[in-house]
Structures are given as C-alpha cells and as structure tokens.
Design a protein around this motif. Structure first.
Motif, PDB file in Angstrom:
ATOM      1  N   ALA A  58       0.854  -1.184   0.000  1.00 18.90           N
ATOM      2  CA  ALA A  58       0.000   0.000   0.000  1.00 18.90           C
ATOM      3  C   ALA A  58       0.895   1.241   0.000  1.00 18.90           C
ATOM      4  CB  ALA A  58      -0.909  -0.001   1.229  1.00 18.90           C
ATOM      5  N   LEU A  59       0.822   2.023  -1.074  1.00 20.26           N
ATOM      6  CA  LEU A  59       1.702   3.173  -1.237  1.00 20.26           C
ATOM      7  C   LEU A  59       0.923   4.426  -1.646  1.00 20.26           C
ATOM      8  CD1 LEU A  59       4.571   1.276  -3.077  1.00 20.26           C
ATOM      9  CD2 LEU A  59       4.614   2.135  -0.727  1.00 20.26           C
ATOM     10  N   PRO A  60      -0.004   4.901  -0.803  1.00 25.83           N
ATOM     11  CA  PRO A  60      -0.735   6.119  -1.159  1.00 25.83           C
ATOM     12  C   PRO A  60       0.209   7.316  -1.197  1.00 25.83           C
ATOM     13  CG  PRO A  60      -1.155   5.535   1.123  1.00 25.83           C
ATOM     14  CD  PRO A  60      -0.356   4.408   0.520  1.00 25.83           C
ATOM     15  N   GLY A  61       0.066   8.133  -2.215  1.00 26.93           N
ATOM     16  CA  GLY A  61       0.882   9.337  -2.331  1.00 26.93           C
ATOM     17  C   GLY A  61       2.150   9.158  -3.144  1.00 26.93           C
ATOM     18  N   TYR A  62       2.502   7.929  -3.509  1.00 31.26           N
ATOM     19  CA  TYR A  62       3.688   7.687  -4.322  1.00 31.26           C
ATOM     20  C   TYR A  62       3.291   7.602  -5.791  1.00 31.26           C
ATOM     21  CZ  TYR A  62       6.246   6.479  -0.072  1.00 31.26           C
ATOM     22  OH  TYR A  62       6.839   6.521   1.154  1.00 31.26           O
ATOM     23  N   ARG A  63       4.258   7.891  -6.659  1.00 34.44           N
ATOM     24  CA  ARG A  63       4.081   7.701  -8.093  1.00 34.44           C
ATOM     25  C   ARG A  63       4.958   6.532  -8.531  1.00 34.44           C
ATOM     26  NH1 ARG A  63       5.141  13.892  -8.714  1.00 34.44           N
ATOM     27  NH2 ARG A  63       7.222  13.063  -8.509  1.00 34.44           N
ATOM     28  N   LYS A  64       4.629   5.961  -9.670  1.00 32.41           N
ATOM     29  CA  LYS A  64       5.416   4.847 -10.201  1.00 32.41           C
ATOM     30  C   LYS A  64       6.880   5.232 -10.344  1.00 32.41           C
ATOM     31  CE  LYS A  64       4.891   3.385 -14.527  1.00 32.41           C
ATOM     32  NZ  LYS A  64       4.381   2.674 -15.712  1.00 32.41           N
ATOM     33  N   SER A  65       7.145   6.458 -10.731  1.00 31.93           N
ATOM     34  CA  SER A  65       8.528   6.914 -10.919  1.00 31.93           C
ATOM     35  C   SER A  65       9.298   7.016  -9.604  1.00 31.93           C
ATOM     36  CB  SER A  65       8.543   8.259 -11.638  1.00 31.93           C
ATOM     37  OG  SER A  65       7.833   9.231 -10.883  1.00 31.93           O
ATOM     38  N   ASP A  66       8.601   6.991  -8.464  1.00 31.59           N
ATOM     39  CA  ASP A  66       9.244   7.049  -7.151  1.00 31.59           C
ATOM     40  C   ASP A  66       9.724   5.683  -6.674  1.00 31.59           C
ATOM     41  OD1 ASP A  66       8.608   9.777  -6.944  1.00 31.59           O
ATOM     42  OD2 ASP A  66       6.735   9.368  -5.890  1.00 31.59           O
ATOM     43  N   LEU A  67       9.339   4.609  -7.377  1.00 33.68           N
ATOM     44  CA  LEU A  67       9.543   3.251  -6.881  1.00 33.68           C
ATOM     45  C   LEU A  67      10.590   2.480  -7.670  1.00 33.68           C
ATOM     46  CD1 LEU A  67       5.772   2.409  -6.442  1.00 33.68           C
ATOM     47  CD2 LEU A  67       7.348   3.261  -4.706  1.00 33.68           C
ATOM     48  N   GLN A  68      11.275   1.573  -6.987  1.00 35.33           N
ATOM     49  CA  GLN A  68      12.252   0.693  -7.629  1.00 35.33           C
ATOM     50  C   GLN A  68      12.152  -0.680  -6.971  1.00 35.33           C
ATOM     51  OE1 GLN A  68      16.300   2.056  -7.405  1.00 35.33           O
ATOM     52  NE2 GLN A  68      17.111   0.162  -8.222  1.00 35.33           N
ATOM     53  N   VAL A  69      12.109  -1.728  -7.808  1.00 36.54           N
ATOM     54  CA  VAL A  69      12.061  -3.108  -7.335  1.00 36.54           C
ATOM     55  C   VAL A  69      13.226  -3.849  -7.964  1.00 36.54           C
ATOM     56  CG1 VAL A  69      10.697  -5.238  -7.262  1.00 36.54           C
ATOM     57  CG2 VAL A  69       9.540  -3.020  -7.171  1.00 36.54           C
ATOM     58  N   GLN A  79      12.227  -0.199  -2.992  1.00 33.23           N
ATOM     59  CA  GLN A  79      12.618   1.120  -2.512  1.00 33.23           C
ATOM     60  C   GLN A  79      11.668   2.170  -3.067  1.00 33.23           C
ATOM     61  OE1 GLN A  79      16.696   0.936  -4.055  1.00 33.23           O
ATOM     62  NE2 GLN A  79      17.414   0.971  -1.926  1.00 33.23           N
ATOM     63  N   GLY A  80      11.449   3.197  -2.271  1.00 35.10           N
ATOM     64  CA  GLY A  80      10.633   4.319  -2.705  1.00 35.10           C
ATOM     65  C   GLY A  80      11.263   5.609  -2.219  1.00 35.10           C
ATOM     66  N   ARG A  81      11.127   6.617  -3.023  1.00 33.73           N
ATOM     67  CA  ARG A  81      11.643   7.918  -2.600  1.00 33.73           C
ATOM     68  C   ARG A  81      10.509   8.927  -2.708  1.00 33.73           C
ATOM     69  NH1 ARG A  81      12.647  10.920  -7.154  1.00 33.73           N
ATOM     70  NH2 ARG A  81      12.859   9.714  -9.040  1.00 33.73           N
ATOM     71  N   ALA A  82      10.459   9.787  -1.762  1.00 33.79           N
ATOM     72  CA  ALA A  82       9.438  10.830  -1.768  1.00 33.79           C
ATOM     73  C   ALA A  82       9.987  11.989  -2.583  1.00 33.79           C
ATOM     74  CB  ALA A  82       9.114  11.269  -0.347  1.00 33.79           C
ATOM     75  N   SER A  83       9.468  12.151  -3.789  1.00 33.83           N
ATOM     76  CA  SER A  83      10.036  13.170  -4.676  1.00 33.83           C
ATOM     77  C   SER A  83       9.314  14.506  -4.592  1.00 33.83           C
ATOM     78  CB  SER A  83      10.018  12.665  -6.115  1.00 33.83           C
ATOM     79  OG  SER A  83       8.690  12.426  -6.528  1.00 33.83           O
ATOM     80  N   CYS A  84       8.142  14.518  -3.998  1.00 32.16           N
ATOM     81  CA  CYS A  84       7.423  15.791  -3.917  1.00 32.16           C
ATOM     82  C   CYS A  84       6.454  15.771  -2.745  1.00 32.16           C
ATOM     83  CB  CYS A  84       6.673  16.087  -5.212  1.00 32.16           C
ATOM     84  SG  CYS A  84       5.281  14.980  -5.494  1.00 32.16           S
ATOM     85  N   VAL A  85       6.107  16.936  -2.294  1.00 32.76           N
ATOM     86  CA  VAL A  85       5.074  17.096  -1.275  1.00 32.76           C
ATOM     87  C   VAL A  85       3.811  17.489  -2.018  1.00 32.76           C
ATOM     88  CG1 VAL A  85       4.365  18.461   0.719  1.00 32.76           C
ATOM     89  CG2 VAL A  85       6.752  17.825   0.439  1.00 32.76           C
ATOM     90  N   PRO A  86       2.682  16.801  -1.782  1.00 32.51           N
ATOM     91  CA  PRO A  86       1.445  17.169  -2.484  1.00 32.51           C
ATOM     92  C   PRO A  86       1.121  18.651  -2.312  1.00 32.51           C
ATOM     93  CG  PRO A  86       1.155  15.118  -1.277  1.00 32.51           C
ATOM     94  CD  PRO A  86       2.495  15.669  -0.883  1.00 32.51           C
ATOM     95  N   ALA A  87       0.614  19.265  -3.367  1.00 27.37           N
ATOM     96  CA  ALA A  87       0.346  20.703  -3.377  1.00 27.37           C
ATOM     97  C   ALA A  87      -0.566  21.132  -2.230  1.00 27.37           C
ATOM     98  CB  ALA A  87      -0.261  21.110  -4.715  1.00 27.37           C
ATOM     99  N   GLN A  88      -1.536  20.284  -1.865  1.00 29.62           N
ATOM    100  CA  GLN A  88      -2.458  20.681  -0.803  1.00 29.62           C
ATOM    101  C   GLN A  88      -1.775  20.768   0.563  1.00 29.62           C
ATOM    102  OE1 GLN A  88      -2.723  17.777  -2.501  1.00 29.62           O
ATOM    103  NE2 GLN A  88      -3.350  16.106  -1.178  1.00 29.62           N
ATOM    104  N   ALA A 120       6.185  -6.613 -11.973  1.00 30.28           N
ATOM    105  CA  ALA A 120       5.569  -5.664 -11.054  1.00 30.28           C
ATOM    106  C   ALA A 120       4.702  -4.682 -11.824  1.00 30.28           C
ATOM    107  CB  ALA A 120       6.642  -4.913 -10.273  1.00 30.28           C
ATOM    108  N   CYS A 121       3.645  -4.221 -11.165  1.00 27.54           N
ATOM    109  CA  CYS A 121       2.826  -3.146 -11.726  1.00 27.54           C
ATOM    110  C   CYS A 121       2.324  -2.277 -10.572  1.00 27.54           C
ATOM    111  CB  CYS A 121       1.683  -3.684 -12.585  1.00 27.54           C
ATOM    112  SG  CYS A 121       0.426  -4.587 -11.698  1.00 27.54           S
ATOM    113  N   PHE A 122       2.022  -1.029 -10.894  1.00 28.39           N
ATOM    114  CA  PHE A 122       1.575  -0.061  -9.891  1.00 28.39           C
ATOM    115  C   PHE A 122       0.236   0.494 -10.346  1.00 28.39           C
ATOM    116  CE2 PHE A 122       1.791   4.228  -7.868  1.00 28.39           C
ATOM    117  CZ  PHE A 122       1.844   3.793  -6.552  1.00 28.39           C
ATOM    118  N   GLU A 123      -0.808   0.232  -9.550  1.00 29.20           N
ATOM    119  CA  GLU A 123      -2.153   0.676  -9.904  1.00 29.20           C
ATOM    120  C   GLU A 123      -2.847   1.244  -8.680  1.00 29.20           C
ATOM    121  OE1 GLU A 123      -4.226  -2.703 -11.440  1.00 29.20           O
ATOM    122  OE2 GLU A 123      -2.795  -3.041 -13.053  1.00 29.20           O
TER     123      GLU A 123
END
Length: 153
Positions: A58-69, A79-88, A120-123
């Motif tokens: 479960a990875l709410p707030g992440y994008r596919k580009s943030d993830l590596q398997v 691995q996941g990296r937080a690349s941005c803070v949501p605008a809100q 792997a897939c991210f949906e």
C-alpha cells in the motif's frame, strides 16, 4: 536513506532456516542492532498460490517513478523515494494527525529458493509484485552477484 543489510552467501541458508522465506530483513537489522529504520514502512500483503507468490504494498501518495524493485542474490528489495510534497500540503500550518507516510523507504525480503521470474505493476496506489515459481535457483558461489531490476508496468 539507510543502507540495506547485505548477507554473505554462506549465511543465506542459516537465515532462511531460522527466519523463513519472505523474512523481513528490516526486522533482522533491528535484531542485529543496525542503524535505526526510517518511519515509513509501507504495509504489505504476501500470499502464495500453487504457481506463484504475490506481494501487494500500500503506497498512497507515491508515483510509479518514485519506486524501484530489484532482486539481489536471493533478496527482494523494494525502494521508494518521496520526490514531492502534495500541493495541498504546502499551505498546511499544522497536522493534527498524519498517517500517510510519504517518505523515502527501503524494504527487503528473503526470497524462497523456487522463485523463477518477477514482474511488477503499480495501480491506484498499490504496488503489485508477482513472483512465478520455477526450479530451484542456484546463486553464484564466486564471481559477480546476481542482480536484476524489475520493470514496474
């Protein structure tokens, strides 16, 4: 981000015997008094069918580009990296409760010996990892270690 634990080839059988397949290597690090882990530890489901193993993170707030398997020897690394803070969140002065951890993370799991192929897939905020069962994999005793990057569709 923390450094992942790395086991010597001769230690794999010992860890597998005492911890079992899909052992959370983060837990092993805590037992060995390794560096403390970051707060982000995404929830995971691990299931087995007759022909495969299925993992769901479960990875709410992440994008596919943030993830590596990847797979290194007989360890699955996610691995996941937080690349941005949501605008809100930019205008928020204070959180009264914040349970979505959108932070960099690394999780690693000891694989069963019969894993053959990985995909792997991210949906919709969930990372699905499918590990097909096959023959027993033989890891190289000498020479370069086995490494594979799994493309996330």
């Amino acid at each position: 981000m923390k450094t992942l634990i790395s086991l010597k080839a001769e230690d794999h059988a010992i860890v597998r015997t005492f911890c079992g397949c899909f052992s959370d290597m983060d837990h092993l690090e805590e037992e060995l008094h390794a560096e403390s882990r970051p707060l982000a530890k995404p929830a995971i489901n691990i299931a087995e069918t007759a022909t495969a193993y299925r993992l769901e993170l479960a990875l709410p707030g992440y994008r596919k580009s943030d993830l590596q398997v990847s797979i290194e020897n007989d360890t699955l690394i996610i691995q996941g990296r937080a690349s941005c803070v949501p605008a809100q969140y930019e205008e928020v002065q204070r959180f009264y409760k914040r349970e979505f951890a959108v932070e960099s993370f690394a999780r690693s799991f000891l694989l069963p010996e019969d894993v053959d192929k990985a995909s792997a897939c991210f949906e919709e905020g969930i990372l699905f990892i499918h590990l097909t069962k096959g023959g027993v994999r033989r890891l190289p005793v000498e020479g370069p270690a086995y490494q594979e990057t799994i493309i996330i569709n």
